[in-house]
Enzyme design. Structure first.
Site, PDB file in Angstrom:
ATOM      1  N   GLY A   1     -12.865  -0.549  18.213  1.00  0.00           N
ATOM      2  CA  GLY A   1     -14.073  -0.692  17.569  1.00  0.00           C
ATOM      3  C   GLY A   1     -15.253   0.069  18.020  1.00  0.00           C
ATOM      4  O   GLY A   1     -16.149   0.727  17.335  1.00  0.00           O
ATOM      5  N   SER A   2     -15.363   0.134  19.396  1.00  0.00           N
ATOM      6  CA  SER A   2     -16.437   0.651  19.978  1.00  0.00           C
ATOM      7  C   SER A   2     -16.471   2.359  19.935  1.00  0.00           C
ATOM      8  O   SER A   2     -17.449   2.926  19.676  1.00  0.00           O
ATOM      9  CB  SER A   2     -16.301   0.650  21.512  1.00  0.00           C
ATOM     10  OG  SER A   2     -16.249  -0.876  21.794  1.00  0.00           O
ATOM     11  N   SER A   3     -15.060   2.869  19.793  1.00  0.00           N
ATOM     12  CA  SER A   3     -14.907   4.310  19.561  1.00  0.00           C
ATOM     13  C   SER A   3     -15.321   4.650  18.140  1.00  0.00           C
ATOM     14  O   SER A   3     -16.043   5.707  17.910  1.00  0.00           O
ATOM     15  CB  SER A   3     -13.590   4.554  19.924  1.00  0.00           C
ATOM     16  OG  SER A   3     -13.323   5.819  19.888  1.00  0.00           O
TER      17      SER A   3
ATOM     18  N   GLY B   1      -8.166  -4.297  23.996  1.00  0.00           N
ATOM     19  CA  GLY B   1      -8.573  -3.770  25.303  1.00  0.00           C
ATOM     20  C   GLY B   1      -8.657  -2.220  25.274  1.00  0.00           C
ATOM     21  O   GLY B   1      -8.935  -1.541  26.337  1.00  0.00           O
ATOM     22  N   ILE B   2      -8.537  -1.468  24.304  1.00  0.00           N
ATOM     23  CA  ILE B   2      -8.551  -0.121  24.027  1.00  0.00           C
ATOM     24  C   ILE B   2      -9.642   0.366  23.588  1.00  0.00           C
ATOM     25  O   ILE B   2      -9.807   1.782  23.348  1.00  0.00           O
ATOM     26  CB  ILE B   2      -7.203   0.513  23.828  1.00  0.00           C
ATOM     27  CG1 ILE B   2      -6.827   0.144  22.466  1.00  0.00           C
ATOM     28  CG2 ILE B   2      -6.021   0.195  24.712  1.00  0.00           C
ATOM     29  CD1 ILE B   2      -5.492   0.852  21.866  1.00  0.00           C
ATOM     30  N   GLY B   3     -10.613  -0.282  23.154  1.00  0.00           N
ATOM     31  CA  GLY B   3     -11.881  -0.070  22.612  1.00  0.00           C
ATOM     32  C   GLY B   3     -12.043   0.676  21.420  1.00  0.00           C
ATOM     33  O   GLY B   3     -12.995   1.409  20.851  1.00  0.00           O
TER      34      GLY B   3
ATOM     35  N   LYS C   1      -9.609   3.951  24.992  1.00  0.00           N
ATOM     36  CA  LYS C   1      -9.936   4.185  26.334  1.00  0.00           C
ATOM     37  C   LYS C   1      -8.832   3.331  27.069  1.00  0.00           C
ATOM     38  O   LYS C   1      -8.499   2.349  26.407  1.00  0.00           O
ATOM     39  CB  LYS C   1     -11.408   3.945  26.734  1.00  0.00           C
ATOM     40  CG  LYS C   1     -11.737   2.481  26.232  1.00  0.00           C
ATOM     41  CD  LYS C   1     -11.519   1.458  27.247  1.00  0.00           C
ATOM     42  CE  LYS C   1     -12.099   0.212  26.740  1.00  0.00           C
ATOM     43  NZ  LYS C   1     -11.551  -1.148  27.355  1.00  0.00           N
TER      44      LYS C   1
ATOM     45  N   MET D   1      -6.351  -3.889  17.102  1.00  0.00           N
ATOM     46  CA  MET D   1      -7.836  -4.362  17.375  1.00  0.00           C
ATOM     47  C   MET D   1      -7.570  -5.508  18.380  1.00  0.00           C
ATOM     48  O   MET D   1      -6.595  -6.322  18.622  1.00  0.00           O
ATOM     49  CB  MET D   1      -8.375  -4.888  16.038  1.00  0.00           C
ATOM     50  CG  MET D   1      -8.248  -3.963  14.896  1.00  0.00           C
ATOM     51  SD  MET D   1      -9.672  -4.307  13.790  1.00  0.00           S
ATOM     52  CE  MET D   1      -8.963  -5.911  13.307  1.00  0.00           C
ATOM     53  N   GLY D   2      -8.473  -5.851  19.274  1.00  0.00           N
ATOM     54  CA  GLY D   2      -8.615  -6.818  20.300  1.00  0.00           C
ATOM     55  C   GLY D   2      -7.602  -6.399  21.371  1.00  0.00           C
ATOM     56  O   GLY D   2      -7.214  -7.087  22.143  1.00  0.00           O
TER      57      GLY D   2
ATOM     58  N   ASP E   1     -19.113  -0.949  25.443  1.00  0.00           N
ATOM     59  CA  ASP E   1     -18.158   0.112  25.712  1.00  0.00           C
ATOM     60  C   ASP E   1     -18.594   1.099  24.895  1.00  0.00           C
ATOM     61  O   ASP E   1     -17.958   2.229  25.124  1.00  0.00           O
ATOM     62  CB  ASP E   1     -16.823  -0.471  25.159  1.00  0.00           C
ATOM     63  CG  ASP E   1     -15.939  -1.111  26.271  1.00  0.00           C
ATOM     64  OD1 ASP E   1     -16.646  -1.485  27.296  1.00  0.00           O
ATOM     65  OD2 ASP E   1     -15.062  -1.689  26.005  1.00  0.00           O
TER      66      ASP E   1
HETATM   67  C1  LIG Z   1     -14.123  -5.901  28.946  1.00  0.00           C
HETATM   68  C2  LIG Z   1     -14.294  -4.631  28.622  1.00  0.00           C
HETATM   69  C3  LIG Z   1     -14.419  -3.466  29.614  1.00  0.00           C
HETATM   70  O1  LIG Z   1     -14.195  -2.197  29.069  1.00  0.00           O
HETATM   71  O2  LIG Z   1     -13.707  -4.391  27.323  1.00  0.00           O
HETATM   72  P1  LIG Z   1     -12.509  -4.725  26.299  1.00  0.00           P
HETATM   73  O3  LIG Z   1     -11.541  -5.570  26.681  1.00  0.00           O
HETATM   74  O4  LIG Z   1     -13.582  -5.591  25.465  1.00  0.00           O
HETATM   75  O5  LIG Z   1     -12.099  -3.584  25.586  1.00  0.00           O
HETATM   76  C4  LIG Z   1     -15.978  -4.522  27.932  1.00  0.00           C
HETATM   77  O6  LIG Z   1     -16.844  -4.679  28.977  1.00  0.00           O
HETATM   78  C5  LIG Z   1     -16.373  -5.378  26.801  1.00  0.00           C
HETATM   79  O7  LIG Z   1     -16.900  -4.793  26.097  1.00  0.00           O
HETATM   80  P2  LIG Z   1     -17.285  -5.182  24.654  1.00  0.00           P
HETATM   81  O8  LIG Z   1     -15.866  -5.268  23.763  1.00  0.00           O
HETATM   82  O9  LIG Z   1     -18.231  -4.232  24.092  1.00  0.00           O
HETATM   83  O10 LIG Z   1     -17.868  -6.585  24.882  1.00  0.00           O
HETATM   84  P3  LIG Z   1     -19.133  -7.196  23.928  1.00  0.00           P
HETATM   85  O11 LIG Z   1     -19.031  -7.265  22.610  1.00  0.00           O
HETATM   86  O12 LIG Z   1     -20.295  -6.471  24.540  1.00  0.00           O
HETATM   87  O13 LIG Z   1     -19.147  -8.688  24.615  1.00  0.00           O
HETATM   88  C6  LIG Z   1     -18.087  -9.684  24.328  1.00  0.00           C
HETATM   89  C7  LIG Z   1     -18.206 -10.940  25.227  1.00  0.00           C
HETATM   90  O14 LIG Z   1     -17.633 -10.850  26.386  1.00  0.00           O
HETATM   91  C8  LIG Z   1     -18.379 -11.272  27.536  1.00  0.00           C
HETATM   92  N1  LIG Z   1     -18.896 -10.216  28.194  1.00  0.00           N
HETATM   93  C9  LIG Z   1     -18.686  -8.793  27.888  1.00  0.00           C
HETATM   94  C10 LIG Z   1     -19.224  -7.665  29.020  1.00  0.00           C
HETATM   95  C11 LIG Z   1     -19.634  -8.242  29.801  1.00  0.00           C
HETATM   96  N2  LIG Z   1     -19.871  -7.310  30.924  1.00  0.00           N
HETATM   97  N3  LIG Z   1     -19.531  -9.443  30.474  1.00  0.00           N
HETATM   98  C12 LIG Z   1     -19.349 -10.558  29.448  1.00  0.00           C
HETATM   99  O15 LIG Z   1     -19.503 -11.472  29.908  1.00  0.00           O
HETATM  100  C13 LIG Z   1     -19.507 -11.869  26.654  1.00  0.00           C
HETATM  101  O16 LIG Z   1     -19.349 -13.177  26.652  1.00  0.00           O
HETATM  102  C14 LIG Z   1     -19.727 -11.425  25.468  1.00  0.00           C
HETATM  103  O17 LIG Z   1     -20.185 -12.152  24.388  1.00  0.00           O
HETATM  104  N1  LIG Z   2     -14.239  -0.528  12.974  1.00  0.00           N
HETATM  105  C1  LIG Z   2     -13.682  -1.540  14.034  1.00  0.00           C
HETATM  106  N2  LIG Z   2     -12.507  -1.379  14.575  1.00  0.00           N
HETATM  107  C2  LIG Z   2     -11.985  -2.424  15.135  1.00  0.00           C
HETATM  108  N3  LIG Z   2     -12.462  -3.498  15.216  1.00  0.00           N
HETATM  109  C3  LIG Z   2     -13.803  -3.915  14.735  1.00  0.00           C
HETATM  110  C4  LIG Z   2     -14.100  -2.694  14.099  1.00  0.00           C
HETATM  111  N4  LIG Z   2     -15.514  -3.397  13.628  1.00  0.00           N
HETATM  112  C5  LIG Z   2     -15.640  -4.528  13.899  1.00  0.00           C
HETATM  113  N5  LIG Z   2     -14.494  -4.925  14.622  1.00  0.00           N
HETATM  114  C6  LIG Z   2     -14.266  -6.363  15.358  1.00  0.00           C
HETATM  115  O1  LIG Z   2     -14.270  -6.140  16.749  1.00  0.00           O
HETATM  116  C7  LIG Z   2     -13.326  -6.778  17.570  1.00  0.00           C
HETATM  117  C8  LIG Z   2     -12.774  -5.921  18.553  1.00  0.00           C
HETATM  118  O2  LIG Z   2     -12.372  -4.866  18.096  1.00  0.00           O
HETATM  119  P1  LIG Z   2     -11.611  -3.503  19.375  1.00  0.00           P
HETATM  120  O3  LIG Z   2     -12.592  -2.712  19.666  1.00  0.00           O
HETATM  121  O4  LIG Z   2     -10.642  -3.152  18.477  1.00  0.00           O
HETATM  122  O5  LIG Z   2     -11.227  -4.613  20.479  1.00  0.00           O
HETATM  123  P2  LIG Z   2     -11.297  -4.315  22.103  1.00  0.00           P
HETATM  124  O6  LIG Z   2     -12.820  -4.281  22.376  1.00  0.00           O
HETATM  125  O7  LIG Z   2     -10.553  -5.493  22.689  1.00  0.00           O
HETATM  126  O8  LIG Z   2     -10.681  -2.889  22.397  1.00  0.00           O
HETATM  127  C9  LIG Z   2     -12.317  -6.916  16.254  1.00  0.00           C
HETATM  128  O9  LIG Z   2     -11.260  -7.673  16.568  1.00  0.00           O
HETATM  129  C10 LIG Z   2     -12.887  -6.759  14.900  1.00  0.00           C
HETATM  130  O10 LIG Z   2     -13.254  -8.177  14.632  1.00  0.00           O
END
Ligand SMILES: C[C@@](CO)(OP(=O)(O)O)[C@H](O)COP(=O)(O)OP(=O)(O)OC[C@H]1O[C@@H](n2ccc(N)nc2=O)[C@H](O)[C@@H]1O
Ligand SMILES: Nc1ncnc2c1ncn2[C@@H]1O[C@H](COP(=O)(O)OP(=O)(O)O)[C@@H](O)[C@H]1O
Length: 282
Positions: free
Chosen positions: A103-105, A99-101, A12, A96-97, A137
């Site tokens: 793990g969530s996907s 911001g394109i999701g 994403k 991984m890590g 996500d």
């Molecule tokens: C910022 C976003 C935007 O899409 O994406 P990513 O960069 O991670 O992909 C998301 O909201 C991330 O979602 P996700 O990666 O599932 O976050 P989580 O594991 O739920 O949270 C990781 C940590 O980020 C902080 N967190 C996360 C989401 C949110 N709305 N507020 C927060 O403060 C919290 O400290 C939490 O402990």
């Molecule tokens: N199936 C998976 N794919 C990627 N990361 C995973 C998975 N399961 C657990 N993780 C953990 O979740 C963290 C965040 O992963 P990812 O979703 O790729 O990043 P982001 O949320 O930034 O897009 C990783 O660094 C890893 O430790």
């Protein structure tokens, strides 16, 4: 051998991300626009009669039972009470890590894939709810439609933004989501905006300034891509993206940056590849 089911787990982008405030539990209230990419991981599933969940292809550095795929499978088993298990194979393509999701996907594809394979008949609402327990996500990947998200990302309104081609650059640095959300200089007081019309012109990412400050690799990628088009951070990074009218133009820009940057080209998509594939199976 049991029949296998193979499904995509798309990436994403957050086309915009505004932070409105911080809740008492420390989580942040957001407004963000999610669109999928036609690019992602691939998972294969085969049912097991003994109830075991086994991720055959593990990710180095992620313990088996912490992998979001395994956690999603266990949660679905608990909810449905099924006696079945699964062997699961992952072809990890997404950084991984970033911001394109990824793990969530992967988690969402596991929920939908195993519900299909096990014939457990869960509703999309039930799967989205399990997904939210795994990460903010996950629900949008379960729903499978581009969405304007509010709350911590769980209140979703389907939207249909323009579907351009994107160049996504992947700076070789891991950004911690928790670190960015706890940064003292993070903007946390953006004014709420209306869902419609789709906020394409109001498209900043409130995380970008602090990420750029802490990670020079990300600032560099934004500057380089910014020479060709408006470049922006997705989620909390590290990936940055820019839109182009067609694939040829996007390919050309990626090739020009290839000497110093890693990245890929992918089409934006309002219906996720996962859902397109599942529909074709019905
Ligand atoms: C910022 C976003 C935007 O899409 O994406 P990513 O960069 O991670 O992909 C998301 O909201 C991330 O979602 P996700 O990666 O599932 O976050 P989580 O594991 O739920 O949270 C990781 C940590 O980020 C902080 N967190 C996360 C989401 C949110 N709305 N507020 C927060 O403060 C919290 O400290 C939490 O402990
Ligand atoms: N199936 C998976 N794919 C990627 N990361 C995973 C998975 N399961 C657990 N993780 C953990 O979740 C963290 C965040 O992963 P990812 O979703 O790729 O990043 P982001 O949320 O930034 O897009 C990783 O660094 C890893 O430790």
């Amino acid at each position: 051998m049991n029949a296998t089911l193979t499904l995509p787990a798309p990436a994403k982008l957050n086309l915009m991300l505004h932070i409105l405030g911080r809740r008492a539990d420390g989580y942040h209230e957001l407004q963000t626009l999610f669109q999928f990419l036609d690019h992602g991981d691939e998972l294969s599933f085969a049912a097991r009669e003994d109830g075991e969940i086994r991720l055959v292809t593990e990710i180095p550095g992620v313990p088996h039972d912490s992998n979001l795929i395994v956690r999603a499978a266990h949660k679905l088993q608990q909810l449905t009470g099924t006696s079945l298990g699964a062997d699961i194979w992952l072809n990890k393509v997404l950084p991984m890590g970033g911001g394109i999701g990824g793990g969530s996907s992967d988690a969402a594809t596991t929920l939908l894939g195993l519900d299909h394979l096990w014939n457990t008949g869960c509703s999309e609402d039930q799967l989205a709810e399990i997904g939210l327990g795994l990460g903010a996500d996950v629900p949008v990947f379960v729903r499978g439609h581009a969405a304007f998200a509010e709350g911590v990302g769980e209140k979703l309104t389907p939207v249909d933004p323009h579907e351009p081609w994107y160049v996504v650059l992947v700076p070789q640095v891991a950004v911690s989501t928790a670190e960015i959300f706890s940064h003292p200089l993070l903007t946390r007081n953006s004014k709420p905006i209306k869902v419609r019309p789709v906020p394409e012109g109001n498209s900043r990412n409130d995380c970008q300034a602090v990420v750029e400050q802490s990670y020079p690799e990300v600032r560099n990628a934004l500057n380089l891509l910014g020479k060709f088009t408006e470049a922006r951070l997705t989620g909390t990074g590290s990936c940055v993206f820019g839109a182009f009218p067609d694939k040829a133009e996007a390919d050309k820009v990626l090739a020009l940056l290839a000497e110093t940057q890693t990245g890929f080209v992918a089409k934006g998509s309002n219906v996720s590849m996962l859902h397109r594939k599942l529909r074709s199976l019905r």
